[in-house]
Design a protein around this motif. Structure first.
Motif, PDB file in Angstrom:
ATOM      1  N   ILE A   1       0.927  -1.232  -0.031  1.00  6.21           N
ATOM      2  CA  ILE A   1      -0.062   0.194  -0.003  1.00  6.21           C
ATOM      3  C   ILE A   1       0.804   1.311   0.157  1.00  6.21           C
ATOM      4  O   ILE A   1       1.873   1.259   0.601  1.00  6.21           O
ATOM      5  CB  ILE A   1      -0.984   0.018   1.087  1.00  6.21           C
ATOM      6  CG1 ILE A   1      -0.235  -0.209   2.582  1.00  6.21           C
ATOM      7  CG2 ILE A   1      -1.940  -0.873   1.027  1.00  6.21           C
ATOM      8  CD1 ILE A   1      -0.867   0.157   3.787  1.00  6.21           C
TER       9      ILE A   1
ATOM     10  N   THR B   1       5.213   3.901   1.820  1.00  3.10           N
ATOM     11  CA  THR B   1       4.968   2.733   1.073  1.00  3.10           C
ATOM     12  C   THR B   1       5.075   1.516   1.974  1.00  3.10           C
ATOM     13  O   THR B   1       6.326   1.422   2.469  1.00  3.10           O
ATOM     14  CB  THR B   1       5.686   2.661  -0.192  1.00  3.10           C
ATOM     15  OG1 THR B   1       5.309   3.810  -1.072  1.00  3.10           O
ATOM     16  CG2 THR B   1       5.353   1.389  -1.160  1.00  3.10           C
TER      17      THR B   1
ATOM     18  N   ARG C   1      -5.735  -7.860  -1.003  1.00  2.00           N
ATOM     19  CA  ARG C   1      -5.886  -6.740  -1.545  1.00  2.00           C
ATOM     20  C   ARG C   1      -7.189  -5.849  -1.626  1.00  2.00           C
ATOM     21  O   ARG C   1      -6.990  -4.595  -1.536  1.00  2.00           O
ATOM     22  CB  ARG C   1      -5.976  -7.130  -3.394  1.00  2.00           C
ATOM     23  CG  ARG C   1      -5.576  -6.117  -4.361  1.00  2.00           C
ATOM     24  CD  ARG C   1      -5.573  -6.550  -5.629  1.00  2.00           C
ATOM     25  NE  ARG C   1      -4.179  -7.003  -5.817  1.00  2.00           N
ATOM     26  CZ  ARG C   1      -4.112  -8.427  -6.165  1.00  2.00           C
ATOM     27  NH1 ARG C   1      -5.247  -9.211  -6.477  1.00  2.00           N
ATOM     28  NH2 ARG C   1      -2.816  -9.118  -6.215  1.00  2.00           N
TER      29      ARG C   1
ATOM     30  N   LEU D   1      -6.652  -4.054   1.774  1.00  4.25           N
ATOM     31  CA  LEU D   1      -5.797  -2.874   1.714  1.00  4.25           C
ATOM     32  C   LEU D   1      -5.902  -1.741   0.732  1.00  4.25           C
ATOM     33  O   LEU D   1      -5.799  -0.665   0.941  1.00  4.25           O
ATOM     34  CB  LEU D   1      -4.214  -3.452   1.113  1.00  4.25           C
ATOM     35  CG  LEU D   1      -3.555  -4.506   1.907  1.00  4.25           C
ATOM     36  CD1 LEU D   1      -2.445  -4.850   1.216  1.00  4.25           C
ATOM     37  CD2 LEU D   1      -3.191  -3.820   3.306  1.00  4.25           C
TER      38      LEU D   1
ATOM     39  N   HIS E   1      -5.004   2.219   0.255  1.00  3.53           N
ATOM     40  CA  HIS E   1      -4.050   2.505  -0.787  1.00  3.53           C
ATOM     41  C   HIS E   1      -4.556   3.948  -1.501  1.00  3.53           C
ATOM     42  O   HIS E   1      -5.410   4.177  -1.801  1.00  3.53           O
ATOM     43  CB  HIS E   1      -4.241   1.515  -1.769  1.00  3.53           C
ATOM     44  CG  HIS E   1      -3.113   1.459  -2.654  1.00  3.53           C
ATOM     45  ND1 HIS E   1      -1.746   1.501  -2.469  1.00  3.53           N
ATOM     46  CD2 HIS E   1      -3.289   1.095  -4.078  1.00  3.53           C
ATOM     47  CE1 HIS E   1      -1.123   1.333  -3.441  1.00  3.53           C
ATOM     48  NE2 HIS E   1      -1.802   1.188  -4.425  1.00  3.53           N
ATOM     49  N   TYR E   2      -3.369   4.526  -1.635  1.00  4.20           N
ATOM     50  CA  TYR E   2      -3.645   5.897  -2.329  1.00  4.20           C
ATOM     51  C   TYR E   2      -4.334   6.933  -1.390  1.00  4.20           C
ATOM     52  O   TYR E   2      -5.035   7.788  -1.913  1.00  4.20           O
ATOM     53  CB  TYR E   2      -3.853   5.898  -3.674  1.00  4.20           C
ATOM     54  CG  TYR E   2      -2.610   5.563  -4.590  1.00  4.20           C
ATOM     55  CD1 TYR E   2      -1.452   6.236  -4.779  1.00  4.20           C
ATOM     56  CD2 TYR E   2      -3.090   4.407  -5.404  1.00  4.20           C
ATOM     57  CE1 TYR E   2      -0.775   5.537  -5.621  1.00  4.20           C
ATOM     58  CE2 TYR E   2      -2.037   3.773  -6.181  1.00  4.20           C
ATOM     59  CZ  TYR E   2      -0.869   4.515  -6.196  1.00  4.20           C
ATOM     60  OH  TYR E   2       0.160   4.292  -7.012  1.00  4.20           O
TER      61      TYR E   2
END
Length: 132
Positions: free
Chosen positions: A10, A31, A60, A63, A67-68
């Motif tokens: 992430i 990161t 996934r 996360l 993420h971002y």
């Protein structure tokens, strides 16, 4: 004890509150390489602990909620510093929910522990292990 581990990553932004964090009190990016380990004593009828494909997808998805993102703007961790340790616990707790609902396959319901490790760099990381 059997253990299956899957890996993802992430990228986040955040700031941390408290003098102990020094320059990390300012907004900065991070990161993390994320390892999610699922452990249990029993294999299912197919000889697996959890379905690795499903585990990869679930990690996934969990996360993806981070993420971002600028974690300072998210309610997910309201009232807490988004330290590496706190993030590891947050991810582990979401994975535990998903395991209990069968999203990792039948073996996910019989797991003993989930451990999440967030690698900040090649020399520093933090983990959180929770019993199920």
């Amino acid at each position: 004890m059997f253990r299956v581990t899957v890996r993802d990553h992430i990228m986040i932004a955040h700031s941390l509150t408290g003098e102990v964090f020094g320059p990390a009190q300012r907004l900065h990016g991070a990161t993390y390489v994320v390892d999610a380990s699922f452990a249990g004593t029993d294999l299912d009828a197919d000889g697996i602990l959890v379905d690795i494909g499903r585990a990869t997808d679930v990690v996934r998805e969990v996360l993806g909620r981070l993420h971002y993102r600028n974690l300072d703007d998210e309610d997910l961790l309201a009232g807490q510093n988004s330290s590496t340790e706190v993030l590891a616990r947050w991810v582990a707790d979401r994975l535990a929910e998903r395991a209990g609902s069968g999203d990792l396959g039948p073996g996910g319901r019989t797991l003993a522990t989930i451990t999440v490790t967030l690698h900040e760099s090649h020399v520093a990381w933090a983990s959180y292990e929770r019993s199920l």
